[in-house]
Design a protein around this motif. Structure first.
Motif, PDB file in Angstrom:
ATOM      1  N   UNK A 104       0.822  -1.213   0.000  1.00  0.00           N
ATOM      2  CA  UNK A 104       0.000   0.000   0.000  1.00  0.00           C
ATOM      3  C   UNK A 104       0.856   1.263   0.000  1.00  0.00           C
ATOM      4  N   UNK A 105       2.118   1.167   0.459  1.00  0.00           N
ATOM      5  CA  UNK A 105       3.011   2.338   0.425  1.00  0.00           C
ATOM      6  C   UNK A 105       3.850   2.369  -0.856  1.00  0.00           C
ATOM      7  N   UNK A 106       3.601   1.468  -1.766  1.00  0.00           N
ATOM      8  CA  UNK A 106       4.321   1.483  -3.045  1.00  0.00           C
ATOM      9  C   UNK A 106       5.745   0.975  -2.936  1.00  0.00           C
ATOM     10  N   UNK A 107       6.054   0.233  -1.868  1.00  0.00           N
ATOM     11  CA  UNK A 107       7.446  -0.205  -1.704  1.00  0.00           C
ATOM     12  C   UNK A 107       7.739  -1.558  -2.346  1.00  0.00           C
ATOM     13  N   UNK A 108       6.747  -2.117  -3.038  1.00  0.00           N
ATOM     14  CA  UNK A 108       7.029  -3.322  -3.833  1.00  0.00           C
ATOM     15  C   UNK A 108       7.269  -2.940  -5.294  1.00  0.00           C
ATOM     16  N   UNK A 109       7.141  -1.633  -5.586  1.00  0.00           N
ATOM     17  CA  UNK A 109       7.331  -1.156  -6.960  1.00  0.00           C
ATOM     18  C   UNK A 109       8.821  -1.273  -7.323  1.00  0.00           C
ATOM     19  N   UNK A 110       9.183  -1.441  -8.570  1.00  0.00           N
ATOM     20  CA  UNK A 110       8.272  -1.394  -9.712  1.00  0.00           C
ATOM     21  C   UNK A 110       7.652  -2.746 -10.064  1.00  0.00           C
ATOM     22  N   UNK A 111       8.108  -3.837  -9.395  1.00  0.00           N
ATOM     23  CA  UNK A 111       7.597  -5.167  -9.794  1.00  0.00           C
ATOM     24  C   UNK A 111       6.100  -5.301  -9.528  1.00  0.00           C
ATOM     25  N   UNK A 112       5.676  -4.840  -8.332  1.00  0.00           N
ATOM     26  CA  UNK A 112       4.264  -4.993  -7.983  1.00  0.00           C
ATOM     27  C   UNK A 112       3.728  -3.705  -7.382  1.00  0.00           C
ATOM     28  N   UNK A 113       2.467  -3.450  -7.642  1.00  0.00           N
ATOM     29  CA  UNK A 113       1.802  -2.285  -7.060  1.00  0.00           C
ATOM     30  C   UNK A 113       0.468  -2.726  -6.451  1.00  0.00           C
ATOM     31  N   UNK A 114       0.064  -2.011  -5.403  1.00  0.00           N
ATOM     32  CA  UNK A 114      -1.186  -2.321  -4.709  1.00  0.00           C
ATOM     33  C   UNK A 114      -2.376  -2.108  -5.655  1.00  0.00           C
ATOM     34  N   UNK A 115      -3.273  -3.062  -5.694  1.00  0.00           N
ATOM     35  CA  UNK A 115      -4.433  -2.930  -6.580  1.00  0.00           C
ATOM     36  C   UNK A 115      -5.730  -3.229  -5.833  1.00  0.00           C
ATOM     37  N   UNK A 116      -5.702  -3.092  -4.509  1.00  0.00           N
ATOM     38  CA  UNK A 116      -6.943  -3.249  -3.750  1.00  0.00           C
ATOM     39  C   UNK A 116      -6.955  -4.470  -2.864  1.00  0.00           C
ATOM     40  N   UNK A 117      -7.969  -4.509  -1.995  1.00  0.00           N
ATOM     41  CA  UNK A 117      -8.111  -5.644  -1.079  1.00  0.00           C
ATOM     42  C   UNK A 117      -9.563  -5.714  -0.623  1.00  0.00           C
ATOM     43  N   UNK A 118     -10.061  -6.928  -0.513  1.00  0.00           N
ATOM     44  CA  UNK A 118     -11.412  -7.110   0.032  1.00  0.00           C
ATOM     45  C   UNK A 118     -11.384  -7.170   1.556  1.00  0.00           C
ATOM     46  N   UNK A 119     -10.170  -7.124   2.145  1.00  0.00           N
ATOM     47  CA  UNK A 119     -10.081  -7.289   3.608  1.00  0.00           C
ATOM     48  C   UNK A 119      -9.276  -6.145   4.235  1.00  0.00           C
ATOM     49  N   UNK A 120      -9.495  -4.936   3.721  1.00  0.00           N
ATOM     50  CA  UNK A 120      -8.769  -3.786   4.280  1.00  0.00           C
ATOM     51  C   UNK A 120      -8.992  -3.633   5.787  1.00  0.00           C
ATOM     52  N   UNK A 121     -10.246  -3.688   6.276  1.00  0.00           N
ATOM     53  CA  UNK A 121     -10.431  -3.554   7.727  1.00  0.00           C
ATOM     54  C   UNK A 121      -9.696  -4.647   8.496  1.00  0.00           C
ATOM     55  N   UNK A 122      -9.567  -5.817   7.888  1.00  0.00           N
ATOM     56  CA  UNK A 122      -8.867  -6.921   8.535  1.00  0.00           C
ATOM     57  C   UNK A 122      -7.398  -6.590   8.750  1.00  0.00           C
ATOM     58  N   UNK A 123      -6.751  -6.086   7.700  1.00  0.00           N
ATOM     59  CA  UNK A 123      -5.339  -5.706   7.845  1.00  0.00           C
ATOM     60  C   UNK A 123      -5.210  -4.590   8.885  1.00  0.00           C
ATOM     61  N   UNK A 124      -6.108  -3.601   8.775  1.00  0.00           N
ATOM     62  CA  UNK A 124      -5.994  -2.445   9.664  1.00  0.00           C
ATOM     63  C   UNK A 124      -6.188  -2.846  11.125  1.00  0.00           C
ATOM     64  N   UNK A 125      -7.169  -3.721  11.390  1.00  0.00           N
ATOM     65  CA  UNK A 125      -7.400  -4.116  12.787  1.00  0.00           C
ATOM     66  C   UNK A 125      -6.223  -4.936  13.318  1.00  0.00           C
ATOM     67  N   UNK A 126      -5.604  -5.712  12.446  1.00  0.00           N
ATOM     68  CA  UNK A 126      -4.455  -6.505  12.894  1.00  0.00           C
ATOM     69  C   UNK A 126      -3.245  -5.601  13.182  1.00  0.00           C
ATOM     70  N   UNK A 127      -3.221  -4.460  12.519  1.00  0.00           N
ATOM     71  CA  UNK A 127      -2.072  -3.565  12.678  1.00  0.00           C
ATOM     72  C   UNK A 127      -2.281  -2.508  13.756  1.00  0.00           C
ATOM     73  N   UNK A 128      -3.441  -2.558  14.409  1.00  0.00           N
ATOM     74  CA  UNK A 128      -3.757  -1.503  15.371  1.00  0.00           C
ATOM     75  C   UNK A 128      -2.683  -1.419  16.468  1.00  0.00           C
ATOM     76  N   UNK A 129      -2.251  -2.571  16.957  1.00  0.00           N
ATOM     77  CA  UNK A 129      -1.244  -2.571  18.022  1.00  0.00           C
ATOM     78  C   UNK A 129       0.067  -1.942  17.537  1.00  0.00           C
ATOM     79  N   UNK A 130       0.391  -2.211  16.289  1.00  0.00           N
ATOM     80  CA  UNK A 130       1.638  -1.702  15.723  1.00  0.00           C
ATOM     81  C   UNK A 130       1.630  -0.169  15.698  1.00  0.00           C
TER      82      UNK A 130
END
Lengths: 332, 358
Positions: A100-126
């Motif tokens: 999501x921060x573009x740090x896999x570029x140029x090979x790969x770029x973020x193109x969406x997710x059906x589980x955005x809240x899932x990632x965000x809730x898992x990262x809350x502690x971080x």
């Protein structure tokens, strides 16, 4: 009593056939036998919890939701296995942040997710941790709402602009107990049978555990049993790419412990033909080792292209004999 | 039914239920019939390889709709919009083609050979798939198609036993009819054997001569483009079809001194006279090639270049066939593709003529 389904698009009331292909139809968890419920009312009712193990939509996908994505377009199902505390969820969250921060570029770029809240809730502690050092645990321990059904995290990535292609990745987010149970007994293989479909497998091990002389041998032995059971009891295809992901490599200065290669050799001896050993530091505590170390390599190892064999050099028996004859004629 | 159908459908769902599999099997039964195959096989082969973007015109018409309808016959709630379960439909199309090739209905004539030849012509240049499991399914379809053609090639080249005359009859008329039948059978067997012997001789002379009878020049003296096209067209003309497996080896040997080059360079070196060798003679086949350029891409390109007198073609070619003209291959690979397309055109034409009873 007429059959009524809670899914708006199901025509079971008229046809007697289930949208989700349950047979007999009465076994469908979406079925409601209430009389006098109008379809419009049915359509606005919230689906019952039994239809999905996701209590909070978007946090993760159950088999049904994963199937809806998979049947529309090809999705790469990646199994992530490892014992408790080996950093499976951390790895997935780090991958999400990198993408999501573009740090896999140029090979790969973020193109969406059906589980955005899932990632965000898992990262809350971080995002909340106090002080200069990393907390002992960045993501909460994974727990399943349904003890026998796997959960998936979705991430869509585009490949390089020269060959545009969107990869839909479905990563399993399973509790470490599932892996430990399989190592203890093959009878737990049944709940991992969905991995027969996997396009790739990541096995996580902690660098300090496989480097330590007190725990190294038991880790290698556990890895051997795990791989053997994945092959024999789960029925994992042997040409599936397997990544031996050694996490917390920030503690070893970004280098791989020698035991990682022993585990890879064990996998190869068991018939897995496509094995990669990768040093991973999802969230690095060492400033010399970048966070997200190795995750680009993990993606590259998993998204191998299927190449059909084209034997350009093979010559059939008939033409070889013809060559011999031609040579004899030329020589005579 | 193919025993591996449940495993194949893992592509679509990680846990296919028994009901799901039995519904798809019933749909495949409806699709893998002679009538359905004859009507839809070009659309299905295109759909399997490219999905909807290239076959967008198909969404509302018969090809993809036939698959949707076959599934809906078992599962009425299956969505009518193909995009909702696109991969499911593509897998079903691929399995139906595979099922038809593995277990063709009895007395299907040469339709399984036609389907096989078109599958091979379509997929020969597409070597890699980003979707590993789907790629394996296409690979399985390809290898099955190749073995169907090889089996047919072997069986048609077996020397037929000359039937012993079985002459019976009480009166002159019955006796005459009986003699006539016996002689016709004998004549057919002798003619078939002669064809096979003649093919062997012709191919031997061609392989030694290494000269194109159509372009009146040795292959060594021709440019890579002309040599690849002429060698493939000459071989397809001389051989009984489908060709023997060694045909591609003979072709490679003929153009082995030619360089590795891109399609752009290959076509730049090809004369209009050589390109015209690729044009189908039959109008129906011509129209099929025009409607579905991705099935027989180089045949489509030859027609396009002849019609437009070699106007720029690369962008249009890439759009309609999804093949990159800049991709490089050895000349022998291009020659094999030309051969595969010539074989497919000839078999389609023959099958249509047989079906029309001409």
């Amino acid at each position: 009593m007429g059959l009524v389904c809670t899914l708006a698009e199901c025509t079971v009331a008229h046809t007697g056939k289930c949208l989700k292909s349950h047979s007999p139809v009465e076994t469908c968890p979406n079925l409601s036998s209430e009389q006098g419920v109008s379809p419009s009312v049915v359509a606005t009712q919230a689906p019952s919890l039994a239809t999905t193990r996701t209590v909070y939509p978007g946090h993760e996908l159950g088999i049904d939701q994963a199937e809806a994505i998979m049947s529309a377009r090809y999705s790469h199902l990646i199994g992530v296995l490892g014992e408790v505390g080996t950093g499976k969820t951390c790895m997935l969250c780090s991958l999400y942040l990198l993408a999501s921060c573009g740090q896999l570029a140029p090979q790969h770029r973020f193109a969406g997710s059906h589980t955005l809240p899932g990632y965000e809730s898992r990262l809350r502690d971080y995002r909340k941790w106090p002080g200069p050092l990393l907390p002992d645990r960045i993501t909460p321990h994974t727990e399943l709402a349904h003890p026998r059904t796997p959960g998936f995290l979705h991430l869509a990535l585009t490949a390089s602009p020269e060959a545009p292609h969107v990869y839909d990745l479905l990563f399993t987010d399973l509790p470490g107990e599932w892996t430990s149970d399989l190592i203890k007994s093959a009878r737990w293989a049944e709940r991992l049978l969905f991995l027969r479909r996997a396009d790739g497998l990541v096995l996580t091990f902690r660098a300090n555990q496989i480097a330590d002389k007190d725990t190294r041998h038991s880790q290698i032995q556990s890895a051997r049993i795990l791989l053997q059971r994945l092959r024999d009891s789960v029925g994992l295809v042997r040409d599936v790419p397997v990544v031996i992901g050694v996490t917390r490599c920030d503690l070893s200065g970004g280098t791989l412990p020698a035991a990682a290669y022993e585990i890879a050799a064990t996998a190869q001896n068991l018939g897995f033909g496509n094995v990669a050993t990768i040093a991973i530091a999802s969230f690095s505590a060492d400033p010399k080792v970048p966070s997200g170390l190795g995750l680009g390599d993990v993606l590259r190892a998993l998204l191998t292209t299927s190449t059909q064999s084209l034997s350009l050099t093979s010559r059939t028996r008939g033409v070889r004999q013809f060559d011999i004859y031609q040579h004899q004629v030329a020589g005579s | 039914m193919l025993p591996e159908i449940p495993d194949i459908y893992l592509i679509v769902t990680p846990e296919p239920s028994d009901a799901f599999i039995s519904q798809r099997k019933e749909a495949i039964k409806l699709l893998a019939t002679d009538d359905a195959m004859r009507e839809h096989f070009p659309a299905w082969i295109e759909f399997v390889h490219f999905g909807l973007p290239i076959a967008a015109a198909e969404t509302g018409s018969s090809g993809v709709s036939a698959i949707v309808q076959a599934i809906q016959a078992q599962q009425p709630s299956f969505p009518t919009d193909p995009l909702e379960r696109l991969l499911d439909l593509r897998v079903t199309a691929a399995v139906s083609l595979l099922q038809y090739l593995v277990e063709p209905p009895p007395d299907n004539g040469s339709l399984s050979c036609v389907v096989s030849a078109v599958v091979l012509a379509t997929s020969k240049l597409r070597l890699s798939w980003k979707e590993a499991r789907y790629g394996s399914l296409i690979h399985r379809l390809r290898t099955t198609a190749q073995s169907v053609l090889d089996e047919e090639a072997a069986s048609m080249r077996e020397h037929k036993k000359r039937p012993a005359p079985d002459v019976k009859g009480g009166d002159a008329n019955t006796l005459a009819a009986s003699i006539n039948t016996a002689l016709t059978a004998l004549g057919r067997a002798v003619a078939a054997n002669n064809k096979v012997d003649r093919e062997e001789l012709q191919i031997l002379w061609w392989a030694f001569g290494r000269t194109s009878s159509r372009l009146q020049s040795a292959y060594a003296d021709l440019s890579a483009g002309d040599a690849a096209i002429a060698a493939a067209a000459d071989l397809a003309n001389l051989m009984l079809l489908p060709p023997i497996p060694a045909a591609s080896d003979l072709l490679r040997a003929t153009v082995e001194t030619k360089p590795r080059l891109s399609l752009t360079n290959l076509i730049a070196q090809a004369s209009l006279k050589a390109l015209s060798l690729l044009e189908p003679s039959n109008l129906k086949v011509k129209s099929l090639v025009r409607q579905r350029p991705s099935l027989l891409p180089l045949t489509w390109l030859a027609g396009r270049l002849i019609e437009s007198d070699r106007s720029p073609w690369e962008a249009e070619f890439e759009k309609v066939t999804q093949l990159a003209p800049a991709s490089e291959h050895p000349t022998s690979v291009w020659a094999e593709q030309f051969l595969a397309e010539r074989v497919a055109c000839a078999l389609i034409e023959r099958d249509w003529k047989e079906a029309e009873g001409t």
